[in-house]
Design a protein around this motif. Structure first.
Motif, PDB file in Angstrom:
ATOM      1  N   THR A 179      76.038  -9.258  18.259  1.00 16.63           N
ATOM      2  CA  THR A 179      76.393  -8.087  17.464  1.00 16.63           C
ATOM      3  C   THR A 179      77.476  -8.488  16.471  1.00 16.63           C
TER       4      THR A 179
ATOM      5  N   GLY B 202      78.111  -3.901  13.393  1.00 17.00           N
ATOM      6  CA  GLY B 202      77.292  -3.199  14.378  1.00 17.00           C
ATOM      7  C   GLY B 202      75.849  -3.660  14.425  1.00 17.00           C
ATOM      8  N   ASP B 203      75.415  -4.456  13.449  1.00 22.70           N
ATOM      9  CA  ASP B 203      74.032  -4.951  13.453  1.00 22.70           C
ATOM     10  C   ASP B 203      73.796  -5.873  14.649  1.00 22.70           C
TER      11      ASP B 203
ATOM     12  N   THR C 285      69.514  -2.230  16.700  1.00 23.91           N
ATOM     13  CA  THR C 285      70.633  -1.716  15.903  1.00 23.91           C
ATOM     14  C   THR C 285      70.528  -0.204  15.774  1.00 23.91           C
ATOM     15  N   ALA C 286      69.339   0.294  15.422  1.00 27.44           N
ATOM     16  CA  ALA C 286      69.147   1.741  15.251  1.00 27.44           C
ATOM     17  C   ALA C 286      69.365   2.481  16.566  1.00 27.44           C
TER      18      ALA C 286
ATOM     19  N   ARG D 189      71.173   1.543  19.189  1.00 25.46           N
ATOM     20  CA  ARG D 189      72.591   1.500  19.561  1.00 25.46           C
ATOM     21  C   ARG D 189      73.414   2.473  18.716  1.00 25.46           C
ATOM     22  N   ARG D 190      73.136   2.531  17.421  1.00 26.56           N
ATOM     23  CA  ARG D 190      73.866   3.463  16.551  1.00 26.56           C
ATOM     24  C   ARG D 190      73.579   4.912  16.942  1.00 26.56           C
ATOM     25  N   LYS D 191      72.335   5.194  17.320  1.00 27.60           N
ATOM     26  CA  LYS D 191      71.973   6.546  17.752  1.00 27.60           C
ATOM     27  C   LYS D 191      72.754   6.921  19.016  1.00 27.60           C
TER      28      LYS D 191
ATOM     29  N   PHE E 296      75.629   5.693  20.097  1.00 24.04           N
ATOM     30  CA  PHE E 296      77.047   5.868  19.759  1.00 24.04           C
ATOM     31  C   PHE E 296      77.281   7.205  19.056  1.00 24.04           C
ATOM     32  N   ARG E 297      76.387   7.574  18.133  1.00 22.88           N
ATOM     33  CA  ARG E 297      76.526   8.839  17.411  1.00 22.88           C
ATOM     34  C   ARG E 297      76.442  10.012  18.382  1.00 22.88           C
TER      35      ARG E 297
END
Length: 95
Positions: A10, A47-48, A69-70, A72-74, A76-77
């Motif tokens: 990451t 974050g990638d 990546t998508a 993990r970002r979801k 976290f959001r």
């Protein structure tokens, strides 16, 4: 640490054109590597997620993992939104 084989990575941060990768195995950070962004020939941001392959400690291949990546970002959001709602509830209780 001498890495061998495939690992998840990451981008933790990008500082002065250097991408700082956290090398991970089973949700444990094993090492970090500093790679100039210009050497990546990819459009990268903090974050990638990537798959990194090492041979005798040398990084020989790096592949982006856009789905990871998508995802993990979801996550976290969603976590941030839950925490924000809780904090909003606490502020309302104080009034």
């Amino acid at each position: 640490m001498r890495l061998e084989g495939e690992y998840a990575g990451t981008i933790d941060r990008i500082v002065e054109g250097i991408a700082v990768f956290l090398i991970e195995d089973d949700d444990q950070t094993l090492d970090e590597r500093h790679i100039p962004v210009e050497d990546l020939s990819l459009n990268v941001s903090e974050g990638d997620r990537f798959r990194l392959e090492f041979d005798d400690g040398e990084l020989i291949e790096i592949s982006p993992r856009p789905e990871e990546t998508a995802d993990r970002r979801k996550r976290f959001r969603e976590r941030f939104e839950r925490l924000s709602r809780r904090l909003g509830d606490e502020d309302a209780d104080r009034r």
